[in-house]
Each structure stands twice: as structure tokens, then as C-alpha cells.
Write an enzyme that holds these catalytic residues in place. Structure first.
Site, PDB file in Angstrom:
ATOM      1  N   LYS A 159       0.854  -1.194   0.000  1.00 18.44           N
ATOM      2  CA  LYS A 159       0.000   0.000   0.000  1.00 18.44           C
ATOM      3  C   LYS A 159       0.887   1.239   0.000  1.00 18.44           C
ATOM      4  O   LYS A 159       1.914   1.273   0.699  1.00 18.44           O
ATOM      5  CB  LYS A 159      -0.908  -0.009   1.232  1.00 18.44           C
ATOM      6  CG  LYS A 159      -1.964   1.100   1.235  1.00 18.44           C
ATOM      7  CD  LYS A 159      -2.862   0.970   2.471  1.00 18.44           C
ATOM      8  CE  LYS A 159      -3.949   2.032   2.470  1.00 18.44           C
ATOM      9  NZ  LYS A 159      -4.842   1.919   3.647  1.00 18.44           N
ATOM     10  N   SER A 178      -9.616   1.931   2.580  1.00 16.54           N
ATOM     11  CA  SER A 178      -8.720   2.676   1.716  1.00 16.54           C
ATOM     12  C   SER A 178      -7.632   1.808   1.068  1.00 16.54           C
ATOM     13  O   SER A 178      -6.946   2.274   0.159  1.00 16.54           O
ATOM     14  CB  SER A 178      -8.046   3.784   2.531  1.00 16.54           C
ATOM     15  OG  SER A 178      -7.245   3.225   3.545  1.00 16.54           O
ATOM     16  N   SER A 202      -9.940  -0.363   6.864  1.00 19.45           N
ATOM     17  CA  SER A 202      -9.343  -0.198   5.537  1.00 19.45           C
ATOM     18  C   SER A 202      -8.645  -1.418   4.976  1.00 19.45           C
ATOM     19  O   SER A 202      -8.278  -1.431   3.801  1.00 19.45           O
ATOM     20  CB  SER A 202      -8.355   0.968   5.552  1.00 19.45           C
ATOM     21  OG  SER A 202      -9.060   2.178   5.587  1.00 19.45           O
TER      22      SER A 202
END
Ligand SMILES: [Zn+2]
Lengths: 483, 475
Positions: free
Chosen positions: A76, A151, A175
Site C-alpha cells: 500500500k 482505503s 481499511s
């Protein structure tokens, strides 16, 4: 054999036996990216050259003693990687190349992992759909008109689309679990303090936690093994003994006491999501567990308290992006204050600005007691609910999100509705507990998962039950159609 | 109406730890700009602070020396504001739960001991430094100082004059230097002071509108600024005006304070607990251990000097006012039997020369052992007390062994009675008038004659012998 479809443990066996090389595996993943990335758009940065070089290096050592050795991982883009652009999907960090590695990255590198790229996300991890990326939205591999969740949407989509073998995400209010759920993969949010946050670009420090997003539960245990542990660089990291989590990969739920909080099953939760939870409960009972409805009475306040605490911390954490030392600086400005204002106005997206303003307001003189302090009290009550539940139950079973993946653009104009998509995951972060999201069925060709919440540092139990369920529902080889 | 002045001080002190408070970078002063920086102290995205235990230890040590109560539980908070020298846009500090509270310092004013309360002492990180170059349209940022540990010591508003504030500051500095947690160099920024001053009608309990003064570069500036501000506020009040609550800046060159910002523009720092740092639980046992490392503090030392060395209070105060001074003194006393004689020399000759040259005791080149050797040369009659003063000056300047100085300059005392008698006879011949005066009962004339003998011998004649011989000759 499609190498990119392999799990970590499958690839590891082949690498160890010398049947495949890391370079072959990495190339296969790169080719897969080239083929499907246009449809999915999971990556902000693809680290092709380095990844190939690294895979060759691993092949040369012929050392595949550790599970992750030679296996491509997607990271990420809010986890700092030395010399590799880390943007948080924000314009303000578009050109930021970290001079250091996050602790988890160091650990992966020690294990000879091959970093294949950095994945798209909601800007600074604020959002539930990965539509808030400053660059482009990521699409759900199962239905490209839908969001992958957020996210960590890029990481979840990359795993689901076989654009990597596994990924790391971060979870502040859901997330990791929510996008894993929307994309039909496994996502684990470890206990707060279990994994070092050093090098994770902070959104809300007291809630953020790095965790694995994997194709199956076994991989989840393997990745957790290599990233967790006390870190001298993170004073909130926990100095607790680290288990070998693979030893929990056994099918056994006999005698397990499972609570299903009624507050997570009420209004606003889709029927197909509820039925996934209920049929999972039935399955668990059939296998010898005991399930019953419980109450976590402060659940309804958790979301609102979260939207005070997280923005408050964010407003402070994001104040450093001022265009002075790194990142992008506004081109034209009159003086120092103007430089700050323009840099931040141009550099941050709408959602980030919304939360910075919320947080700044909540912390300002005269409002602190009414908002921040009160939210902290709610947080304590939420924690206490869980403490009480865990006196009687080993595990809590709940939905991950109110619905399956929603349509791109469906909620962008309604932030409050968007916030609701994390309603089942947020209380877990407020209490600092571990929770896992695993797929259990499909509804209208979209994955549906369930969430299992464990006691602090009870990841072992989560993995054991998840493993048992995974074997029982057997969705293992169902893949999205992207070709 | 008569007014009473109310003064409180906020003092920031840099601790002498080798590394910064939340990372491992060096705290060394005066290195090339931005060379002592790492991702943590630069506030790079993703980094986390880790508390330096030594900094906490030093802060506790200071708190104990200032008679504070150490909190068992305290935490770090973020003080949020934007400035280019503050990389994270917040300073890690302590807000509502400081490390220590409720201490005091004792000062002496007009022969009385006065206790000045310390409201709180907390630990925080320092900011960086902006470098403004004349005529350039930009400023540069040096972050070497970022993250150097600071303690902030906030006094109670217990001081009633600039003089008291000055004494408080000096005492504070002395104590902190004694315990070796800071070098307290105001010129290097390791001690910084903001003052608060207000005036209220004498006898009133309520505080007047207070003014904060910043930009104070020396102890003298503190005193001058307070004196100026006291006068300014008194004039305003006597003329029926109100004092505006504001922050003012001290203009050293002009000797005045000027307005910096009013209360309305005051910052909202949006303090909240730093989620990156777990609260500090201070182990009582650790505090006790630190307590045992505290050296004898200036007040105790002073009392001991008065008691054991028989020094007058003034001498004891002066000698103990600096740790190095006291150390020098004690090293001498260790080698010499009479502490009072050492004190006499230290107080008059040594202090005199130091003041004259504007030097600190640490800069003195001669050794206590040589100083004591000189005193012994007086005792055994090798040199007179008068000659010793010259020897001392020479020692002060060159650091030479006093015996070498005496030998080189031929300063050995004349103890040969015959030699002195010859000189005395000559003096009697040449000063008939004084001899007459003496014989007619004027004692003073005797002293004059002895003086002439000393002059003739360039001070080398043993004074006792000169006296004796002269008396014999004059019958
Ligand atoms: Zn540093």
C-alpha cells in the site's frame, strides 16, 4: 500452470523444489499486471525493474528457506519504501521518495520478499472506496463498475486480480477488512501494537495498523509471522511473545463460544450480508461451536466518536505537509503563510481537507471537551463492551460491511453514507482488537465475507477459525473474470 | 496609589544529553547545518518518536534539585502550530500532566531568604533554527537543534522586583550547572527565558493585566527589560491608562520593549495527547536512585562552608555561586590547613583578576596545588604577603609554578638579619626627621621607616625582622 494465481505457500513449495524460479514467478505477475492493470488500476507505481533484479538475486542465493523468499508482494502506498516513491495517493507527496524503509518493509526484505509495486489507496487512507485517490480510482476486479473498497483498495484489488501474490494494507477504521471483503480475499487487522507502525504514513496514529491481504488464510498466517513483533522504533508497539501463527492452521472449532452482536445485524445491513453471517454461524455450530446473539450497546456511538478522534489526529499528523522540506510546493505564493495555504489547498483532496477541518475544529480551544474528550470517553465505553463480551465468548462474528461492493460514484456526493460502510469495522480499531475478514459466499456474483473479532493478541484463534471456515465453505479457486 | 510588581518566569533549558529526546541524533552544538538530522527529527512521513530515557532522567534530576514533586504518571502532548523551523508542525511537549510540579528555589534578598515557587517542570523537544541572510529574499532552515531535549521551568508569580527575578535566574542556573544537566549558556541558546510582569495596587490579591516579554538574550537583559517594563506600566497606571495584555519584545539596542502581538492574536495550540508515545509511568525506585546521584547543592554547600570552614556568609555565597568556583576552592582547602586564608585570597585577588579580565574560573590556567604552594611560600617566610600578590598575578597570567616565579624574579625574602640591619641603618641616616618624630612619641613614624626598608629591599625584607631590627637600632 498460471504462476500468478499461486498462493504464497504454493509458490514457496515450487521454489523450494526448484520447479520454478523467483524470476519466472515475478515475470508471470508482471505479465499479469500488463494484461489486466488497465481494467483494475491497482498500482500507483510498478517497481518492475527492481523487482526483476531482486528476484534474480534471490534465485542466485537459492535460499528459499523462508516462506516469503522470492515471492512478489504489493505494498500500500502509505508504507515507506527506501528509494521507491511513496505517495499516499496524494498530489502533495506525488514526488516523495522516502530515504528509509518502514519496519515492515525491512522485515520483508530480510525475508527476501520481492516488492512488485505500490498500490493505490484513498488519499492518506481516508475513504472507503479508493475513489479518493488523487490519481485515479481503482476498480473491483469482480465488477469493474464497482469500487474495490478502501482505503487499501489497490492492495485488495491487486490480490484479487492476481496482480501480486499477496499485499500489505493498513487499517484505521476497516481499511484492510472492508476492501478485502469487497474483493473476496482475506484481510487481517492485527491487534494494535502487534505490527510496528514505523514507516507507515500516519493517518490516525492511535487507530492505524498494518496488516496482510492474502488469497487465503494460510498466507495470512505466513505474512503475519514475518511482519509482527516489538520494534524499538515504535514505542506503541507491544513487547509480547510472537507466536508461530501457522501452528493455528488446523480445522477445529469445537467448544468455541461465538457472540453475534445484534447491533451489527440491524438496520442498514443488507439481507444477503446478514444471511452470510447467519449461515456462517450455522456452519460453526454444525462443526461444534456455540453461537448466540450478544449486545455491544455502545456500537452506535463508535462511528461518531471515530469521526472525531481520527480527524483530530489526522489534522495534526498531516500538518507537516507544508511544502517546505519535501513533497510538492505551490508554484506561486506571496509569503510564508501564503505558501502554506496554497501548497495545502492545491496538494490535498476534498476528503482530506474535510477531515483536517473536522479535526482542527474538534481540537480547538473551547471545543476540545465537547468533542475530542467526549469521543475518548465513548472509545473507553466501546472498549469496555468488548471486554465484557470476551469474558464470556472466544470470538465475535459479524458482517464486515453493510453491503457488497457498491458502484463507483454511487456515494461520492454523500460522505456520511460512505462513512457508514465502515460501521462494522470501526469499533474494532477503537478497541485496538484483531479482526479478520474472510470471504464465505457470493451474492449477485460479488463476494460476501464475514468478520471475526478476537481478543487482544488473539490472532491465533482468529486464524484457526478462519482456516476451518475456509475449508468448510471452499471458495478457494473462484476467480474474477478479467481476461 | 502605590503599585506592587508581580513577576513570573518561564525558563527553557537545553539538557546536556548526548542524543536528542526522540531519536538517536547527536545534540552537539555548532556543527555544520543540517548534519545532525535523521528522518525522525526531520519529521519525515511515517516516522515515530521514541523517548530518550536519559533525557527523562536529567529532567527528573533537575526537578528533584528544584524541590519538585515527581508525577508518577505523566504524558506527552502535541502543541500544534505552523512554522518552518518545526518540521512536524507540532512540538512534542507536556500540557496538563507535566513530569513535575510544586517546587521552589530560595534566594537571598536584603539579608532575608525568600522562597520562589516553581509551578511546574516539564520535558519537551526543541525546534530548529531559521537562518536569515541580510538582503536575501529567503530564509534557510537548520534542523540540527530540532529534537534537542528541553525542560521548561515555570515559576509562580512570586517575584516582586527585577532584582528578585535576576537572583532567581542566577540561582536556577547555578543549581542546574551543579547537577550537570545543562550548561545554561544563554548565548548558545541553551538557556532561554521569557518573563511575565504585571502591576497591581499594593495589597491587592487580584493580578493586573500581564505582559510577556520575549527575545531576552542575557541575564542583564532580563533585569533591564523588567526594570523598563515596570516603569512603563507604572507610568501608564498612574496616568490612568490601562496596560494592554500582550507579548512584547525586548529591544536590546534601544533598551525598550515593543509590542509583538496582542492577546487576540494568541495561538490556539490545539493540545492533545500524542498518540505516538505511551504515557510515562515513573517508577518511584528510579526517582530514589536518581536522588542518590544528586551532588551537594549550592545552599547546602554554603552552609557547610560557613560551619566547617568558618567562612562569613558573604564569602560562602560567592564561592558556592558556581560549581567550578566551589570545586577550585575545595581543592585548595584540601591541600591547605586554613580555609579562611584561602577564602581571603580567592575573594580578593582571584575574583578581582577574574572580574578585571572578564574570565570564568574554568579559564584559569594555574592549578589549585600551585596556588597552595604559593600560600606555603608565605608561611615559610620565603616571600612576603605583598610579594605574593605579584607572584599570584604572574601565576594567573602564565600558569607557572610559584617557586619558579620566585626564583626567576629573585623575589626570595631577605631573612638575613645583618643584611636588613645594613639597610635599616641607611634608612635611619637618610630620614633624620622621622627618627626624631618617632623618638618624640609619634608611633606612625615607625611604620614609615619600616616602609622605607621594604622599599629599599623591593619588598623582600622579612617584615617581622625589619620591625625587630629597627626597634633595636632606635633603642
Ligand atoms: Zn534525529
Amino acid at each position: 500452470m498460471k504462476l500468478y494465481e499461486l498462493t504464497i505457500h504454493e509458490a514457496h513449495e515450487l521454489l523450494k523444489k526448484g520447479e520454478i524460479s523467483s524470476k519466472e514467478l515475478t515475470l508471470s505477475v508482471i505479465e499479469r499486471i500488463q494484461k489486466v492493470e488497465d481494467k483494475v488500476r491497482a498500482y500507483v507505481t510498478i517497481n518492475e525493474e527492481e523487482a526483476l533484479k531482486n528476484s534474480e538475486e534471490v534465485d542466485n542465493t537459492r535460499d528459499f528457506s523462508t516462506f516469503l523468499s522470492g515471492i512478489p508482494v504489493a505494498i500500500k502506498d502509505n508504507i515507506c519504501t527506501y528509494n521507491l516513491r511513496t505517495t499516499c495517493s496524494s498530489k502533495i507527496l506525488e514526488n516523495f521518495i522516502p530515504p528509509y524503509d518502514a519496519t515492515v518493509i525491512k522485515k520483508l526484505k530480510t525475508n527476501n520478499a520481492v516488492i512488485i509495486g505500490k498500490t493505490n489507496m484513498d488519499e492518506f487512507a481516508m475513504g472507503s472506496s479508493t475513489e479518493n485517490s488523487a490519481f485515479f480510482p481503482t476498480r473491483n476486479p469482480w465488477d469493474q463498475t464497482r469500487v474495490p473498497g478502501g482505503s487499501s483498495g489497490g492492495s485488495a484489488a491487486a490480490v484479487a486480480a492476481d496482480e501480486c501474490i499477496y499485499a500489505l494494507g493498513s487499517d484505521t477504521g476497516g481499511s484492510i477488512r472492508q476492501p478485502a471483503n469487497y474483493c473476496g480475499v482475506v484481510g487481517l487487522k492485527p491487534t494494535y501494537g502487534r505490527v510496528s507502525r514505523y514507516g507507515l504514513v500516519a493517518y490516525a496514529s492511535s487507530l492505524d495498523q498494518i496488516g496482510p491481504i492474502t488469497k487465503d488464510v494460510t498466507d495470512c498466517a505466513i505474512v503475519l509471522n514475518s511482519i509482527c513483533g516489538w520494534d524499538e522504533k515504535d514505542s506503541t508497539s507491544a513487547d509480547v511473545p510472537v507466536d508461530d501463527f501457522t501452528k493455528y492452521l488446523v480445522e477445529d472449532v469445537r467448544g468455541l463460544r461465538v457472540g453475534i452482536p445484534k447491533e451489527y445485524m440491524g438496520e442498514g445491513i443488507d439481507e444477503d450480508v446478514k444471511s452470510a453471517v447467519l449461515s456462517t454461524a450455522k456452519l460453526l455450530e454444525k462443526m461444534g461451536a456455540f453461537c448466540e446473539e450478544i449486545s455491544l450497546p455502545h456500537t452506535e456511538y463508535a462511528l461518531w466518536a471515530y469521526y472525531i478522534i481520527a480527524p483530530a489526529e489526522a489534522s495534526s499528523n498531516l500538518a507537516r505537509y507544508d511544502g517546505i522540506r519535501y513533497g510538492v510546493r505551490a508554484k506561486n505564493y506571496d509569503d510564508l503563510i501564503d505558501l502554506y495555504k496554497k501548497t495545502r489547498s492545491e496538494g490535498f483532496g476534498a476528503e482530506v481537507k474535510r477531515r483536517i477541518m473536522l479535526g482542527t475544529y474538534a481540537l480547538s480551544a473551547g471545543y476540545y471537551d465537547a468533542y475530542y474528550l467526549k469521543a475518548q470517553k465513548v472509545r473507553t465505553l466501546v472498549k469496555r463492551d468488548f471486554d465484557r463480551a470476551f469474558e464470556k465468548y472466544d470470538l465475535i462474528l459479524s458482517p464486515v460491511a453493510p453491503s457488497t461492493a457498491f458502484k463507483i460514484g454511487e456515494m461520492v456526493d454523500d460522505p456520511l453514507k460512505m462513512y457508514m460502510s465502515d460501521v462494522c469495522t470501526i469499533p474494532v480499531n477503537m478497541a485496538g482488537l484483531p479482526a479478520i475478514s474472510i470471504p464465505v459466499s457470493f451474492s449477485n456474483a460479488l463476494p460476501v465475507g464475514i468478520q471475526l473479532i478476537g481478543k487482544a493478541f488473539g490472532e491465533g484463534t482468529l486464524l484457526k477459525v478462519s482456516y476451518t471456515l475456509e475449508k468448510a465453505v471452499n471458495l478457494e479457486k473462484r476467480k474474477p473474470q478479467l481476461d | 496609589m502605590s503599585y506592587e510588581t508581580v513577576i513570573g518566569l518561564e525558563v527553557h533549558v537545553e539538557l546536556l544529553t548526548k542524543s536528542k529526546v526522540f531519536c538517536g541524533c547527536s545534540t552537539e552544538f555548532g556543527k555544520d547545518v543540517n548534519t545532525h538530522c535523521c528522518p525522525v527529527c526531520l519529521g519525515m512521513p511515517g516516522v515515530l518518536p521514541v523517548t530518550n530515557k536519559k533525557a527523562v532522567e536529567y529532567a527528573i534530576k533537575a526537578a528533584l534539585a528544584l524541590n519538585c514533586e515527581i508525577a508518577e504518571y505523566s504524558k506527552f502532548d502535541r502543541k500544534n502550530y505552523f512554522y518552518p523551523d518545526l518540521p512536524k508542525a507540532y512540538q512534542i511537549s507536556q500540557y496538563d500532566m507535566p513530569l513535575a510540579r510544586k517546587g521552589y528555589i530560595e534566594i537571598e534578598i536584603d539579608g532575608n531568604v525568600k522562597r520562589i515557587g516553581i509551578n511546574r517542570l516539564h520535558l519537551e523537544e526543541d525546534a530548529g533554527k531559521l537562518v536569515h541572510e541580510e538582503g536575501k529574499g529567503y530564509s534557510l532552515v537548520d534542523l540540527n537543534r530540532t529534537g534537542v531535549p528541553l525542560i521548561e521551568i515555570v515559576s509562580e508569580p512570586d517575584m516582586r522586583s527585577a532584582e528578585e527575578a535576576w537572583l532567581y535566574l542566577n540561582k536556577l542556573k547555578t543549581i542546574l550547572q551543579y547537577i550537570e544537566v545543562s550548561d545554561c549558556k544563554m548565548e548558545e541558546g541553551s538557556l532561554r527565558c521569557d518573563v511575565n510582569i504585571s502591576l497591581r495596587p499594593a495589597g491587592s490579591e487580584k493580578f493586573g493585566k500581564k505582559v510577556e516579554i520575549k527575545n531576552l538574550g542575557s541575564f542583564k537583559a532580563v533585569k533591564r527589560a523588567l526594570e523598563y517594563e515596570e516603569k512603563r506600566q507604572r507610568e501608564l497606571l498612574t496616568q490612568g491608562f490601562e496596560v494592554v495584555q500582550e507579548t512584547r519584545r525586548w529591544d536590546e539596542a534601544r533598551g525598550i520593549t515593543t509590542s509583538m502581538r496582542s492577546k487576540e492574536e494568541a495561538h490556539d495550540y490545539r493540545y492533545f495527547p500524542d498518540p505516538d508515545l505511551v504515557p510515562m509511568i515513573i517508577d518511584k525506585k528510579w526517582v530514589e536512585e536518581i536522588k542518590t546521584t544528586l551532588p551537594e547543592l549550592p545552599d547546602e554547600k554554603k552552609k557547610r562552608y560557613m560551619r566547617d570552614f568558618g567562612l562569613p556568609e558573604y564569602d560562602a555565597s560567592v564561592i558556592t555561586s558556581s560549581k567550578s568556583f566551589a570545586k577550585f576552592y575545595e581543592e585548595c582547602v584540601e591541600l591547605y590547613h586554613d580555609p579562611k586564608i584561602v577564602s581571603n585570597w580567592v575573594m580578593s585577588e582571584l575574583l578581582g583578576l577574574l572580574n578585571e579580565k572578564g574570565m570564568e574560573i574554568d579559564e584559569v590556567v594555574f592549578k589549585p596545588a600551585d596556588f597552595v604552594k604559593m600560600l606555603k611560600l608565605i608561611d615559610n617566610g620565603t616571600i612576603s604577603g605583598k610579594i605574593a600578590k605579584d607572584v599570584f598575578k604572574e601565576m594567573f597570567e602564565t600558569g607557572k609554578d610559584p617557586e619558579v616565579i620566585v626564583r626567576e624574579k629573585g623575589l626570595v625574602q631577605i631573612t638575613d638579619e645583618d643584611e636588613i640591619r645594613k639597610v635599616a641603618q641607611k634608612v635611619i641616616e637618610e630620614n633624620k626627621k622621622s627618627v626624631e618624630d618617632y623618638k618624640s612619641g609619634k608611633e606612625k613614624a615607625f611604620g614609615f621607616l619600616v616602609g622605607q626598608i621594604m622599599k629599599e629591599t623591593k619588598g623582600k625584607a622579612n617584615p617581622q625582622l625589619a620591625n625587630k631590627v629597627l626597634k633595636e637600632l632606635l633603642g
